[in-house]
Motif scaffolding. Structure first.
Motif, mmCIF file in Angstrom:
data_model
loop_
_atom_site.group_PDB
_atom_site.id
_atom_site.type_symbol
_atom_site.label_atom_id
_atom_site.label_comp_id
_atom_site.label_asym_id
_atom_site.label_seq_id
_atom_site.Cartn_x
_atom_site.Cartn_y
_atom_site.Cartn_z
ATOM 1 N N GLY A 52 -12.831 50.948 10.689
ATOM 2 C CA GLY A 52 -11.376 50.972 10.622
ATOM 3 C C GLY A 52 -10.725 49.645 10.297
ATOM 4 O O GLY A 52 -9.528 49.457 10.533
ATOM 5 N N TYR A 53 -11.488 48.704 9.722
ATOM 6 C CA TYR A 53 -10.966 47.375 9.411
ATOM 7 C C TYR A 53 -10.837 47.191 7.897
ATOM 8 O O TYR A 53 -11.684 46.569 7.260
ATOM 9 C CB TYR A 53 -11.870 46.297 10.007
ATOM 10 N N GLY A 54 -9.774 47.716 7.335
ATOM 11 C CA GLY A 54 -9.587 47.641 5.889
ATOM 12 C C GLY A 54 -9.259 46.253 5.389
ATOM 13 O O GLY A 54 -9.944 45.702 4.525
ATOM 14 N N VAL A 55 -8.181 45.673 5.920
ATOM 15 C CA VAL A 55 -7.742 44.354 5.462
ATOM 16 C C VAL A 55 -8.811 43.304 5.749
ATOM 17 O O VAL A 55 -9.122 42.458 4.897
ATOM 18 C CB VAL A 55 -6.414 43.958 6.134
ATOM 19 N N GLU A 56 -9.379 43.370 6.935
ATOM 20 C CA GLU A 56 -10.404 42.394 7.313
ATOM 21 C C GLU A 56 -11.619 42.471 6.387
ATOM 22 O O GLU A 56 -12.212 41.454 6.029
ATOM 23 C CB GLU A 56 -10.846 42.635 8.759
ATOM 24 N N THR A 57 -11.967 43.694 5.988
ATOM 25 C CA THR A 57 -13.102 43.863 5.072
ATOM 26 C C THR A 57 -12.800 43.263 3.712
ATOM 27 O O THR A 57 -13.651 42.583 3.112
ATOM 28 C CB THR A 57 -13.450 45.360 4.918
ATOM 29 N N LEU A 58 -11.586 43.477 3.223
ATOM 30 C CA LEU A 58 -11.200 42.912 1.928
ATOM 31 C C LEU A 58 -11.188 41.389 1.971
ATOM 32 O O LEU A 58 -11.651 40.729 1.034
ATOM 33 C CB LEU A 58 -9.821 43.440 1.520
ATOM 34 N N VAL A 59 -10.664 40.823 3.050
ATOM 35 C CA VAL A 59 -10.637 39.358 3.186
ATOM 36 C C VAL A 59 -12.056 38.814 3.246
ATOM 37 O O VAL A 59 -12.369 37.789 2.621
ATOM 38 C CB VAL A 59 -9.840 38.952 4.439
ATOM 39 N N THR A 60 -12.929 39.504 3.985
ATOM 40 C CA THR A 60 -14.323 39.067 4.078
ATOM 41 C C THR A 60 -14.998 39.096 2.715
ATOM 42 O O THR A 60 -15.703 38.151 2.327
ATOM 43 C CB THR A 60 -15.101 39.964 5.061
ATOM 44 N N LEU A 61 -14.784 40.173 1.973
ATOM 45 C CA LEU A 61 -15.381 40.299 0.639
ATOM 46 C C LEU A 61 -14.840 39.230 -0.305
ATOM 47 O O LEU A 61 -15.595 38.640 -1.087
ATOM 48 C CB LEU A 61 -15.103 41.687 0.063
ATOM 49 N N ALA A 62 -13.534 38.989 -0.229
ATOM 50 C CA ALA A 62 -12.932 37.972 -1.096
ATOM 51 C C ALA A 62 -13.517 36.595 -0.802
ATOM 52 O O ALA A 62 -13.880 35.837 -1.718
ATOM 53 C CB ALA A 62 -11.420 37.967 -0.905
ATOM 54 N N ALA A 63 -13.626 36.262 0.487
ATOM 55 C CA ALA A 63 -14.157 34.952 0.871
ATOM 56 C C ALA A 63 -15.631 34.834 0.503
ATOM 57 O O ALA A 63 -16.071 33.816 -0.055
ATOM 58 C CB ALA A 63 -13.960 34.735 2.375
ATOM 59 N N LEU A 64 -16.401 35.873 0.797
ATOM 60 C CA LEU A 64 -17.846 35.826 0.557
ATOM 61 C C LEU A 64 -18.161 35.714 -0.926
ATOM 62 O O LEU A 64 -18.943 34.849 -1.341
ATOM 63 C CB LEU A 64 -18.500 37.071 1.139
ATOM 64 N N THR A 65 -17.572 36.580 -1.732
ATOM 65 C CA THR A 65 -17.916 36.598 -3.153
ATOM 66 C C THR A 65 -17.511 35.308 -3.852
ATOM 67 O O THR A 65 -18.305 34.730 -4.604
ATOM 68 C CB THR A 65 -17.252 37.794 -3.868
ATOM 69 N N ASN A 66 -16.314 34.839 -3.583
ATOM 70 C CA ASN A 66 -15.861 33.635 -4.275
ATOM 71 C C ASN A 66 -16.572 32.382 -3.770
ATOM 72 O O ASN A 66 -16.816 31.453 -4.550
ATOM 73 C CB ASN A 66 -14.341 33.500 -4.133
#
Length: 207
Positions: free
Chosen positions: A178-192
């Motif tokens: 249930g953590y949508g925003v947190e998942t997107l932030v994690t993906l953004a930080a990790l990938t970049n």
């Protein structure tokens, strides 16, 4: 006359593919090897799963969306396993699979972003979603553009942590929790972050 067994993995498998996805995709490929189904048809089917994930997220069902994202990750390995098993691997098949994967990534991330934004009052989900998508594409592009003899430098260590199989597993876990925003932030930080590390690694290797 005997023939050698087909390779069990792709040289580009990530951590999740090696230890989880292949345990499921190989048996599926073994079953499909006795049918008329082709590797390219499996690739198209994986795109259909990504569409279903987008729809599930957009309809407010993150659990289904996340599980479908991971299912698509597993099916994405079936086409390669099937191609190796029936000796039908082609350069076009690899090219086609890579292109379809980028569309699938876009659909899943769009779905996750739509769901995350539906419960937010700021633009953060859209900004993080765009950064995650850009980072995901850049991760793939850094591997595609580096000299072929050096691509294995991204197969281990921290520079391998943002591979496609890892990203989709993170989406599943985050969506189901249930953590949508947190998942997107994690993906953004990790990938970049991984992209920056890869740039630094290639610069050092080429000097």
């Amino acid at each position: 006359m005997t023939t050698s067994a087909p390779p069990q993995t792709s040289p580009y498998d990530g951590l999740v593919s090696r230890h989880l996805n292949r345990r499921i995709s190989r048996p599926i490929a073994g079953l499909l090897a006795h049918t008329p189904v082709t590797p390219n048809q499996v690739t198209v089917f994986s795109l259909g799963i990504a569409v279903a994930s987008l729809v599930a997220f957009a309809m407010g069902n993150p659990i289904a969306g996340g599980l479908l994202a991971q299912a698509g990750s597993i099916v994405d390995g079936v086409d390669g396993d099937l191609a190796r098993r029936v000796d039908r691997g082609t350069s076009f098949g690899s090219f086609f699979d890579a292109v379809v994967d980028r569309y699938s990534d876009s659909l899943v991330l769009l779905g996750l972003t739509i769901w995350a934004a539906s419960n937010a009052e700021t633009m953060l989900p859209w900004v993080a979603g765009f950064a995650a998508l850009a980072g995901s594409f850049a991760v793939t592009y850094t591997r595609a553009r580096v000299d072929e003899s050096r691509r294995t430098m991204f197969d281990n260590g921290i520079t391998s942590l943002a591979s496609r199989d890892v990203r989709l597993l993170l989406i599943m876990v985050g969506a189901v929790a249930g953590y949508g925003v947190e998942t997107l932030v994690t993906l953004a930080a990790l990938t970049n972050a991984v992209v920056l590390l890869r740039i630094a690694s290639v610069r050092q290797a080429l000097q």
